[in-house]
Design a protein around this motif. Structure first.
Motif, PDB file in Angstrom:
ATOM      1  N   THR A   1      27.068  39.475  40.168  1.00  0.00           N
ATOM      2  CA  THR A   1      26.761  38.512  41.230  1.00  0.00           C
ATOM      3  C   THR A   1      27.417  37.176  40.920  1.00  0.00           C
ATOM      4  O   THR A   1      27.932  36.510  41.803  1.00  0.00           O
ATOM      5  CB  THR A   1      25.240  38.346  41.379  1.00  0.00           C
ATOM      6  N   THR A   2      27.406  36.784  39.651  1.00  0.00           N
ATOM      7  CA  THR A   2      28.025  35.513  39.271  1.00  0.00           C
ATOM      8  C   THR A   2      29.514  35.521  39.578  1.00  0.00           C
ATOM      9  O   THR A   2      30.067  34.536  40.050  1.00  0.00           O
ATOM     10  CB  THR A   2      27.798  35.235  37.774  1.00  0.00           C
ATOM     11  N   SER A   3      30.159  36.664  39.343  1.00  0.00           N
ATOM     12  CA  SER A   3      31.594  36.699  39.622  1.00  0.00           C
ATOM     13  C   SER A   3      31.849  36.613  41.125  1.00  0.00           C
ATOM     14  O   SER A   3      32.858  36.071  41.554  1.00  0.00           O
ATOM     15  CB  SER A   3      32.227  37.963  39.029  1.00  0.00           C
ATOM     16  N   LEU A   4      30.896  37.096  41.927  1.00  0.00           N
ATOM     17  CA  LEU A   4      31.061  36.986  43.381  1.00  0.00           C
ATOM     18  C   LEU A   4      30.893  35.550  43.870  1.00  0.00           C
ATOM     19  O   LEU A   4      31.243  35.220  44.990  1.00  0.00           O
ATOM     20  CB  LEU A   4      30.058  37.891  44.100  1.00  0.00           C
ATOM     21  N   MET A   5      30.318  34.690  43.005  1.00  0.00           N
ATOM     22  CA  MET A   5      30.207  33.270  43.363  1.00  0.00           C
ATOM     23  C   MET A   5      31.500  32.535  43.023  1.00  0.00           C
ATOM     24  O   MET A   5      31.580  31.321  43.131  1.00  0.00           O
ATOM     25  CB  MET A   5      29.065  32.607  42.577  1.00  0.00           C
TER      26      MET A   5
END
Lengths: 291, 260
Positions: free
Chosen positions: A177-181
């Motif tokens: 999820t962090t990489s999608l941010m």
């Protein structure tokens, strides 16, 4: 006697904490244990030793050299050994096996390079002590405690207060999820290894100052630190710190009042009991938390 | 057809994805025009979420290409695709539960932060300006979705409906060109999903954005979408306006089973 042993335990415990937090940081992001952590500690100790012997007799500068060497080594291991596997989305077990391999290779390379001799820092405060409440407290123990606490406090501040820390806390919840941010997670992982490596370097330099420097130093003490990290709950930073201090003090009490020989036995016995009774440790997150 | 007069925001060209012997998506073609809302529907397991995972770079397509305003996204890492301007929400909400509402937005604003670690340590003008901008936009965003009063709550403590709103706000704060909504109305009652339709339409009207929605709530989909495609067992059945879809016999068969 009791106070002396207690202080000794706190001092050893705070070094355990430095290494255990390194384990916890990496575990919280990547869900695997970095078994190559030990050689960063050893290299930290050797870098400090050589700096003190050949360059400048100042313990603080020695520690800084240890930090630089250990952090660079940790980053190097991450880039060369772990990153290719992470890019391929390998199972975590393969990362652990690679880590074990790197650890064995590293230990042996160090023996080849520096020989298996035990070396004593030219600058150490092990013979000096001050009297507090009638107890003789070693200066080296005070130095170890203060330096460790400052280092851990800095890491805690980075995690609580900075944008980097926000990304780390987010990533410890879910890396994907962090990489999608839009967070570059590879860079984040590298940063985590730099932080863990720096802590390992401090630990190595301090262990060298308190005891001696030898090739299997890192492996021996990171095994203990691993127990602390499991005890506190893998992936939890406060857990790692508390676990480390508890183990440090208990070890020191056991060796003073029971038997020095039983000390290590006790530590590993604790590990087995925790894994049987409460595998998530004192403050560990349950594995369901990770998606 | 006037489709070709308008710029295409997201183009999925003949994309296949195989998992071993299973074909999850089979030659899918989608052209989502700029500033429209595009719907993807299909029964469970049809491969809708797989399609989102392909667009955001979680999976790599076995064959085919995915273009964002003519630029291929295939082979890029998830964070790179996020930086290109693709944001998404999840079917099962994936907020950072341990962070506060406010921090959830801050972490998503990362993309727009360009100051370096040295700016951060020295607290330079650049750092202060960007942080101030981040605070301002976060405040604006939280007020617009009605979460400003709850900004210091942990995300895990929010009720379900508000978590959905926060997830949409988090996707929106990255200032995306394309926003993917994966079952935004899941678990919502009629009234809530009606409100959601309103929010989705507002977002499209107030931003320069293309929205792609997956959902099972036909009322939401039919209400908000300009164009819809139907997927079943990884295959694309039909693409068209909501009216076309509602009256298509293949679609009815896919959802209700084939009659004798």
């Amino acid at each position: 006697m009791f106070i002396q042993q207690f202080v000794n335990g706190i001092s050893v415990g705070s070094v355990y904490a430095l290494m255990a937090v390194g384990y916890a940081l990496i575990y919280s992001l990547l869900n695997f244990t970095n078994f190559a952590h030990g050689i960063s500690v050893t290299i930290g100790a050797f870098a400090a030793f050589f700096f003190l012997t050949y360059a400048m007799q100042n313990l603080l500068s020695g520690i800084i050299m240890g930090v630089i060497a250990a952090a660079l080594l940790a980053a190097f291991i991450q880039l060369v050994a772990y990153r290719p596997l992470l890019k391929r989305n390998s199972k975590r077990i393969f990362l652990m096996i690679i880590g074990l391999g790197v650890s064995v290779i590293g230990d042996n390379l160090i023996i080849i390079a520096f020989s298996g001799r035990f070396r004593i820092f030219p600058v150490n405060f092990s013979s000096e002590s001050i009297k507090i409440f009638g107890a003789n407290i070693g200066v080296v123990d005070i130095i170890i405690f203060v330096v460790s606490m400052i280092a851990l406090l800095i890491v805690e501040l980075i995690i609580r207060k900075t944008r980097l820390g926000l990304a780390i806390r987010g990533a410890s919840f879910s890396l994907d999820t962090t990489s999608l941010m839009g967070v570059n997670t590879y860079k984040l992982i590298l940063t985590i290894f730099l932080i863990a490596g720096s802590l390992a370097g401090i630990a190595g330099a301090l262990l060298g100052a308190k005891y001696t420097t030898y090739p299997s130093l890192g492996t021996f003490y990171t095994n203990k630190a691993f127990i602390c990290a499991v005890f506190g709950g893998l992936g939890s930073l406060p857990g790692a710190m508390i676990g480390a201090l508890i183990l440090g003090v208990s070890e020191s009490m056991i060796s003073a009042y029971v038997s020095t020989g039983l000390r290590d036995l006790f530590s590993y016995f604790i590990l087995i009991v925790i894994l049987l009774v409460r595998p998530s440790g004192l403050m560990g997150k349950s594995s369901e938390n990770k998606a | 057809m006037d489709n070709y007069d308008v710029e295409c925001a997201l183009e999925i060209c003949d994309v296949c994805k195989h998992f071993g012997g299973i074909i999850a998506t089979d030659h899918i073609n989608i052209m989502a025009r700029s500033n429209t809302i595009f719907g993807i529907i299909g029964p469970n397991g049809a491969g809708k979420t797989t399609l989102f995972n392909l667009i955001t770079g979680i999976y790599k397509p076995t064959s085919g290409d995915i273009l964002l305003y003519g630029k291929s996204l295939v082979g890029k890492l998830p964070y790179e695709i996020a930086c290109e301007g693709v944001a998404r929400t999840f079917q099962n909400i994936r907020l950072f539960n341990d962070l506060t509402v406010y921090e959830n937005l801050h972490i998503a604003y990362q993309k727009s932060i360009t100051y370096t670690i040295f700016d951060g340590i020295l607290k330079t003008k650049k750092c202060k300006e960007q942080e101030a901008k981040c605070a301002e936009i976060s405040e604006q965003m939280l007020k617009s979705v009605g979460l400003w009063e709850l900004k210091d709550q942990l995300a895990r403590n929010l009720p379900y409906g508000l978590q959905r709103k926060l997830e949409i706000a988090r996707a929106l704060i990255t200032n995306p060109k394309v926003m993917l909504l994966d079952e935004p109305a899941a678990g919502m009652n009629e009234e809530e999903s009606e409100q959601l339709s309103g929010i989705i339409k507002d977002i499209r009207n107030n931003n320069d954005i293309t929205i792609i929605v997956i959902d099972h709530h036909m009322d939401v989909i039919m209400d908000v979408c300009d164009e819809i495609t139907v997927i079943n067992f990884g295959k694309q059945l039909v693409t068209g306006s909501p009216y076309d879809i509602q009256n298509n016999s293949e679609v009815i068969d896919a959802y209700l089973g084939v009659g004798d």
